[in-house]
Design an enzyme around this catalytic site. Sequence first.
Site, PDB file in Angstrom:
ATOM      1  N   HIS A 101     -13.001 -68.291 -55.531  1.00 18.71           N
ATOM      2  CA  HIS A 101     -13.837 -68.198 -56.749  1.00 18.71           C
ATOM      3  C   HIS A 101     -13.017 -68.061 -58.016  1.00 18.71           C
ATOM      4  CE1 HIS A 101     -15.927 -66.267 -53.280  1.00 18.71           C
ATOM      5  NE2 HIS A 101     -16.873 -67.129 -53.609  1.00 18.71           N
ATOM      6  N   ASP A 108      23.133 -60.116 -25.795  1.00 19.79           N
ATOM      7  CA  ASP A 108      23.226 -60.790 -24.503  1.00 19.79           C
ATOM      8  C   ASP A 108      24.342 -61.835 -24.501  1.00 19.79           C
ATOM      9  OD1 ASP A 108      22.892 -62.286 -22.152  1.00 19.79           O
ATOM     10  OD2 ASP A 108      20.829 -61.597 -21.992  1.00 19.79           O
ATOM     11  N   HIS A 123      24.562 -64.403 -21.157  1.00 18.11           N
ATOM     12  CA  HIS A 123      23.902 -65.702 -20.962  1.00 18.11           C
ATOM     13  C   HIS A 123      24.704 -66.846 -21.576  1.00 18.11           C
ATOM     14  CE1 HIS A 123      22.776 -65.695 -25.192  1.00 18.11           C
ATOM     15  NE2 HIS A 123      22.193 -66.857 -25.065  1.00 18.11           N
ATOM     16  N   HIS A 177      24.174 -71.638 -21.970  1.00 13.06           N
ATOM     17  CA  HIS A 177      24.780 -72.595 -22.897  1.00 13.06           C
ATOM     18  C   HIS A 177      25.997 -73.298 -22.274  1.00 13.06           C
ATOM     19  CE1 HIS A 177      22.030 -70.971 -25.765  1.00 13.06           C
ATOM     20  NE2 HIS A 177      22.604 -69.795 -25.797  1.00 13.06           N
ATOM     21  N   ASP A 228      17.970 -71.581 -25.365  1.00 13.26           N
ATOM     22  CA  ASP A 228      17.485 -70.205 -25.280  1.00 13.26           C
ATOM     23  C   ASP A 228      15.984 -70.153 -25.070  1.00 13.26           C
ATOM     24  OD1 ASP A 228      19.869 -68.707 -25.624  1.00 13.26           O
ATOM     25  OD2 ASP A 228      19.874 -69.213 -27.747  1.00 13.26           O
TER      26      ASP A 228
HETATM   27  S1  FES Z   1     -12.127 -65.017 -55.755  1.00 13.86           S
HETATM   28 FE1  FES Z   1     -13.628 -64.760 -54.242  1.00 13.86          FE
HETATM   29  S2  FES Z   1     -12.455 -64.479 -52.451  1.00 13.86           S
HETATM   30 FE2  FES Z   1     -10.969 -64.625 -53.994  1.00 13.86          FE
HETATM   31 FE   LIG Z   2      21.628 -68.145 -26.605  1.00 14.78          FE
END
Ligand code: FES
Ligand SMILES: [Fe+2]
Lengths: 449, 177
Positions: A103, A204, A207, A212, A366
Site C-alpha cells: 500500500h 573436518d 574428509h 576430495h 561436500d
Molecule cells: S503498506 Fe500495507 S502492508 Fe505495507
Molecule cells: Fe570438504
Amino acid sequence: MVDVSKLINTKDGIQSRRIFHDQDIYDLEMERIFARCWLFLTHESLIPNAGDFITTKMGQDNVIVVRQQNGKVRAFVNSCSHRGARVCAAEAGNTRSFVCSYHGWAYGIDGSLQGVPLEKEVYNNQLDKFTHGLVEVALVDSFCGFIYGCFDSSAPSLREFLGEAAWYLEAWMGVPGGTELIGPPSRSMLYCNWKTPGENFIGDMYHVGWTHASSTQVLFPQSPLMALQGNASLPAPAEVMGLHFTSRGGHGAAITYGGRGGLYTTARENEMLAAWLAAQTPKVAERLGEVRAKLYNSAWDGTIFPNNSFLVGPNTFKVWLPRGPGAIEALTWTWVEKDMPEELKRIIARNMNQTFGTAGMLESEDADNMESMTQVNDGVVTRRGMLNAQMGLGREREDAVMPGIVSDAMINELSHRGFYRYYQEMLMADNWDELRASASNWKKSHLER
Amino acid sequence: MTKQNDAREVTREVRDEIERFLFREARLIDSEQEREWLQTMVDPEIKYQVFSRQLRYRKDTRGSGDKEVYFFDDNYADLAHRVELRETGMQWVADPPNRLRRIVGNIEGFEGERAGEYRVYSNCMVTRNRMVYEQMSYAYGRDDILRRGADGKLRLLQRVIDFEERFVRGKNLLFIL
Ligand code: FES
Ligand SMILES: [Fe+2]
C-alpha cells in the site's frame, strides 16, 4: 518437549542423530540459538556509503542491513508494520527509503515510518507513525569489518561472544590493512540440516583426503594438502601438521601449518600469493606476534557459531541459512586482504568460485555428504542412534599462548565436540544470564576425564 | 547480454553447420564424452563464463561493489581440470553416474566481429538425474562465439551465460552448461 540433555554427550563425544531431523528440535534452535546469537550479516566493504543496504536472513527472519547517514550500520526486520508485506525486494543497493509494495508505506533508512499514502483521508490523521517503524535488530556490531547482528538485547557484546576465538580470527581477519569480502554472494539450495556443513567446516580435515580425493589430485598438486589424498598415510605426524581449537562459544577450527599456499591452479598464481604472504608475514608478526604469523600462513577450516564458516587458503566465507530441519540456503563470498594487488584479489576470487562456489568442484563433493547424513535420519530406527565425534578425545589441553582449548593434531574432532557442547548449552539455557553463569566452567567438560 | 538485432545473419549453410555443432556438443557432454568435446570442439583460447547477477532495483545505479558473481570463469586448462576429475575414478559425486539430458533451441547465428567467427545464441534446458531420487532442471541462455579453425572446423571460442536462477535450487552447476 525435547530432552536436550540427552541429545549431546560432550565428555564421550557423541550426539543424537535427531538433531539433524526433528522439527521440535529445529524450532527450539530457531528460538534459542538464532534469535539469541550473533549472526553474520555483511561486511563493511559491501555497504561503504550512507544508504547502502543489503538484505539477508537471520535464521528465517528477513532483515535489511543499511548504513545510516552518520556512518553507523543498523538492521531491521524486512516486514511492513501495516499488513506485514516485505518492504525491500532487492538484494542490495543504495536508497533513501524503503517503500512497501503493498500500500506504499514508506520508511526511512533509520527504520522510521515516514510516509503513509492518503494518511489524512483514510486514517483521519489518527495513525501513530512513531510506533510503526520497522522492528529493529537489537544489536549490530562489527569485528575486523565483518558485521554481525543479534536479536537479543541481553546478549554479550560481539567481542565477548567471539571470546577466545577472536584471538585466532584476528590472524586472518585482523591483519594489517584488513580484509574485505568480494560480493555479491552466490546463493544455492542444499537439502541438508544447517549444522552438517557447519561441523564439516569447523575442523573436518579427515574428509579432505577422501571426499576430495579427485579434486586434491587434479587441482592441488602444489599443495601440502595433496599429501592427504586418498587418506592412505600422513606426510608427518598429525600433531606436527597442525592443531584444532575450540572456544567457549562453540567457535573452532582446524589449522594446517604452512598450508595456505599452493592451492591455486597455476604455478604463477601460487607464486603471486607466496610473494604476498612473504611480504606481509613480518608485518603480521609485528602486530600479532610470531605464533599468529605462523597461523596466518596456515590453511584453516573454521566455523563461527552457529552458522558462519570460512576457509583460509581457498578463502571462502559462508553462511548456512536454515530453511527447516532438512534444507539450507548456502551463501558464499570470497574474502581477500584489502591491500592485495587487484590482480591477486581476482585470482583468489576465481579460484574460490572454482572450488567452493556454486559450480565449485569441492563444494559439490561436500554437498552429497551433508545431504545424506541429514536424509538417512528420516528412518525412525536410523535416527535412534548416536553419532561419533571422538577423534582426539583425551588429547585436549590448554596452551600458554593459544587461548581456548587446543588439541595437537589437525585431523581431530575437538572442535566438533566444542560446537555441540555450546549448542546444547544454548538449547538448555532460558536466557543469557544462565549462559553467563556457566561460562567459567566450560573447559571442564572437555578436559576432565 | 546485448543481442545483435541488426547484425548480419549467417547463410543457411552455415546455420546448418552451427546447429549440427550445438547438437553434437550436447550429445557429447550428455553422454560423458567431455574429453572428446574438449579435444575436438573447444578452441584452446576458450573463455567460458557463467555468472549470476545480484538483484537490484532498476532505478538503482548507485549501489556499491560488484554486481555479478562468476560461477565459472574458466580457460581451457580449467575446463580440462573439470573433465579430469571424473577420469581419476575417485569423483564420488559422479559415481554412480549422473545422467544429463539437454534440449538446445532458439538457435540464432550471426557473422562475428572477426572473419571466421560467428556469434551464436541458443537456449538450453537441462535435466540432471542422479543418486536414485535426485532430479534437477536448469534453463539458461547461451551467448557463444564459434571460430573456424585452420582445419575448417568450428570450435567454441567463447561462452557467456547470464544465469537467471539467482537462488540455485539444483544445488550446484557441476556440469558443462
Ligand atoms: S503498506 Fe500495507 S502492508 Fe505495507
Ligand atoms: Fe570438504
